[in-house]
Design a protein around this motif. Sequence first.
Motif, PDB file in Angstrom:
ATOM      1  N   GLY A   1      54.838  24.535  44.832  1.00 38.70           N
ATOM      2  CA  GLY A   1      55.425  23.433  44.078  1.00 38.70           C
ATOM      3  C   GLY A   1      54.717  22.117  44.339  1.00 38.70           C
ATOM      4  O   GLY A   1      54.511  21.302  43.423  1.00 38.70           O
ATOM      5  N   THR A   2      54.330  21.884  45.604  1.00 41.87           N
ATOM      6  CA  THR A   2      53.574  20.681  45.939  1.00 41.87           C
ATOM      7  C   THR A   2      52.245  20.644  45.205  1.00 41.87           C
ATOM      8  O   THR A   2      51.842  19.606  44.656  1.00 41.87           O
ATOM      9  CB  THR A   2      53.335  20.616  47.454  1.00 41.87           C
ATOM     10  OG1 THR A   2      54.591  20.590  48.130  1.00 41.87           O
ATOM     11  CG2 THR A   2      52.522  19.391  47.832  1.00 41.87           C
ATOM     12  N   LEU A   3      51.570  21.778  45.180  1.00 38.20           N
ATOM     13  CA  LEU A   3      50.290  21.868  44.474  1.00 38.20           C
ATOM     14  C   LEU A   3      50.467  21.584  42.987  1.00 38.20           C
ATOM     15  O   LEU A   3      49.715  20.809  42.388  1.00 38.20           O
ATOM     16  CB  LEU A   3      49.691  23.264  44.692  1.00 38.20           C
ATOM     17  CG  LEU A   3      48.394  23.575  43.949  1.00 38.20           C
ATOM     18  CD1 LEU A   3      47.253  22.731  44.503  1.00 38.20           C
ATOM     19  CD2 LEU A   3      48.058  25.061  44.066  1.00 38.20           C
ATOM     20  N   SER A   4      51.460  22.214  42.385  1.00 38.45           N
ATOM     21  CA  SER A   4      51.682  22.060  40.946  1.00 38.45           C
ATOM     22  C   SER A   4      52.043  20.618  40.580  1.00 38.45           C
ATOM     23  O   SER A   4      51.500  20.046  39.628  1.00 38.45           O
ATOM     24  CB  SER A   4      52.801  23.008  40.501  1.00 38.45           C
ATOM     25  OG  SER A   4      53.103  22.833  39.135  1.00 38.45           O
TER      26      SER A   4
ATOM     27  N   ARG B   1      43.543  16.092  47.348  1.00 38.97           N
ATOM     28  CA  ARG B   1      44.805  15.429  47.678  1.00 38.97           C
ATOM     29  C   ARG B   1      45.735  16.293  48.518  1.00 38.97           C
ATOM     30  O   ARG B   1      46.402  15.804  49.438  1.00 38.97           O
ATOM     31  CB  ARG B   1      45.509  14.997  46.376  1.00 38.97           C
ATOM     32  CG  ARG B   1      46.815  14.249  46.578  1.00 38.97           C
ATOM     33  CD  ARG B   1      46.612  12.964  47.342  1.00 38.97           C
ATOM     34  NE  ARG B   1      47.873  12.253  47.521  1.00 38.97           N
ATOM     35  CZ  ARG B   1      48.771  12.523  48.464  1.00 38.97           C
ATOM     36  NH1 ARG B   1      48.526  13.515  49.314  1.00 38.97           N
ATOM     37  NH2 ARG B   1      49.872  11.825  48.563  1.00 38.97           N
ATOM     38  N   VAL B   2      45.840  17.582  48.209  1.00 35.51           N
ATOM     39  CA  VAL B   2      46.812  18.426  48.925  1.00 35.51           C
ATOM     40  C   VAL B   2      46.191  19.665  49.563  1.00 35.51           C
ATOM     41  O   VAL B   2      46.896  20.422  50.223  1.00 35.51           O
ATOM     42  CB  VAL B   2      47.963  18.872  47.994  1.00 35.51           C
ATOM     43  CG1 VAL B   2      48.777  17.697  47.541  1.00 35.51           C
ATOM     44  CG2 VAL B   2      47.433  19.665  46.806  1.00 35.51           C
TER      45      VAL B   2
ATOM     46  N   THR C   1      46.552  30.319  42.699  1.00 34.16           N
ATOM     47  CA  THR C   1      45.577  30.606  41.645  1.00 34.16           C
ATOM     48  C   THR C   1      46.230  30.525  40.277  1.00 34.16           C
ATOM     49  O   THR C   1      45.678  29.930  39.340  1.00 34.16           O
ATOM     50  CB  THR C   1      44.969  31.996  41.857  1.00 34.16           C
ATOM     51  OG1 THR C   1      44.363  32.071  43.153  1.00 34.16           O
ATOM     52  CG2 THR C   1      43.906  32.296  40.809  1.00 34.16           C
ATOM     53  N   ALA C   2      47.418  31.111  40.134  1.00 33.43           N
ATOM     54  CA  ALA C   2      48.106  31.111  38.844  1.00 33.43           C
ATOM     55  C   ALA C   2      48.484  29.701  38.404  1.00 33.43           C
ATOM     56  O   ALA C   2      48.360  29.351  37.227  1.00 33.43           O
ATOM     57  CB  ALA C   2      49.351  31.993  38.934  1.00 33.43           C
ATOM     58  N   VAL C   3      48.945  28.867  39.354  1.00 30.86           N
ATOM     59  CA  VAL C   3      49.338  27.499  39.008  1.00 30.86           C
ATOM     60  C   VAL C   3      48.138  26.697  38.509  1.00 30.86           C
ATOM     61  O   VAL C   3      48.214  25.991  37.491  1.00 30.86           O
ATOM     62  CB  VAL C   3      49.991  26.812  40.227  1.00 30.86           C
ATOM     63  CG1 VAL C   3      50.017  25.300  40.052  1.00 30.86           C
ATOM     64  CG2 VAL C   3      51.402  27.333  40.420  1.00 30.86           C
ATOM     65  N   LEU C   4      47.025  26.800  39.203  1.00 31.33           N
ATOM     66  CA  LEU C   4      45.837  26.048  38.791  1.00 31.33           C
ATOM     67  C   LEU C   4      45.275  26.569  37.469  1.00 31.33           C
ATOM     68  O   LEU C   4      44.845  25.791  36.615  1.00 31.33           O
ATOM     69  CB  LEU C   4      44.786  26.103  39.897  1.00 31.33           C
ATOM     70  CG  LEU C   4      45.149  25.343  41.180  1.00 31.33           C
ATOM     71  CD1 LEU C   4      44.136  25.611  42.285  1.00 31.33           C
ATOM     72  CD2 LEU C   4      45.226  23.834  40.906  1.00 31.33           C
TER      73      LEU C   4
END
Length: 548
Positions: free
Chosen positions: A44-47, A95-96, A158-161
């Motif tokens: 969630g942080t990444l997204s 950033r993360v 991977t899926a989020v990016l």
Amino acid sequence: MTAATIAAAPTASARHLAGTPTLIRLALRRDRVLIPVWVVALVGTLSSTERSLEKLYDTAAERADVAHDMNANGSFRALYGAVYADSYGALTVWRVGATVALLAGLMSVLVVIRHTRDEEETGRQEALSAAMVGRRAPLTAALVGAALANLALLVLCTAVLRGAGQPTAGSLAFGTAVALTGMVFAGIAAVAAQLTENTRLARGIAVAALGVAFVLRAAGDAARPAADGGSHPLVWATPLGWAENVRPFAGDRWWALLPSAALAAGCAVLAYALAGRRDIGAGFIRPRPGPAHAPSSLAGVYGLAWRLHRGTLAAWAVGLAFGGAVFGGIADGAKDIVGDNDGTRDLVRRMGGHVDLTDAFLSTLIGLLGLICVVFAAGSILRLRDEETAARAEPLLANAVGRLRWAGGHLLAAYLGTAVVLTAGGLAMGLSYGITVGDVSGQLPRVLLATLAQTPAVWVMTGLAVLIVGALPRLTPAVWGLVGLVIALGWLGPALKLPQALLDVSPFAHLPKLPGADVTATPYAYLLTLAAILPIVGLTGLRHRDLD
């Protein structure tokens, strides 16, 4: 007949792994909440970061400017790492990326220690080993659990990016780098679990390795900008640096994954070798025998509590001082960092609560120190529960020691320790910021007092932990969930523009945004009252319930 019997006899390796599938299912059942919460929080942080960057920097020129400014600031490189490209994917990783990799390592440490050394220290592993459970089965189950958690991180990152439109190669490279970093520290934790007989010491060794890795990576990145395309040798000396040097979306250097894979495999092999050469409950580092006569400092429960907590307190004080020094070094660069981007200005002001960008940025960083301190406070209170479940409290309570006196020593360490840790962070931040702006005498007390003003909110979370441990001990794992919720609300809530009613769930939302805001006694009175009521309820429950 004899030959057939011999042929059918299980091999040595099969005997050592007997019962592994059952232990894997048991471990996954026990972690059915813990692992999903960690994975969802990190993904969630990444997204959210990727989406916010797209809103803040919608032109190539703005992205190039922010990449240049970040690489030009040594303190920002120390905190986040170097920027190797100015695409949305590369900026998201900058950033993360270091934070996600660091927390993946921490998650893996906690999972492995929980299912190895913690099981042995509490005596549960001895009971299981009385059945058909092999010597290396618990270690295998712990590593498989950590591997599945990191595999989930790999797939979801991977899926989020990819879902955000980022290239497949870079998305997969980032997910793999994070997962392998997690497995490196899972392997280190597995080795630590074989070396010592104490759960806290094993966890401390693994977490210390994680901290050293972060410091080396930060020092290396601060020493050399990424403009020349190279990395400082200190960056190459740490698994977190290896993950950074994969450089997703900036060349995708797959070969940089090899050191992490080799170290993870090497640590696993070493842990398996050590596990086969020791007794259950024993370690290779023998406990140091105590003196024949206890010092006067151990004459009471408060002296004992100090002895148990002093190492953790010192480590946290040093860690928060380091973080405060880094934060103070970057605070004066807020205007340069934000530049003319209206979206970024609005975000910083919303998080910091000030029109002035420098004060808003400073307030945000001070708030982050308070949020980090909640982790220390919660861990200190949970030590009370550890002493109870490990049966170390029984000998004390069998003497002329009441439950409230016994608990009071740990509570005193948690509440006063919070003030000590925040003081260390505030002093370092104020000194660093004062040196940067050339006004130490004016900024040091200002920043220190603003940092200490976070104490009532931390004490509310401390009291909530006391309430759960004392009155609702079966819900003890929920303490970390509540800590994670408060940190997420404080750090990501303003960026995601969550409703104020949801943000108000956190006690930190009710504090004035210092330095720079007007201070009234009302919020502090409410928070201190709540911080007093919660532990009273918890201690009342502890006094009347059965101990485990």
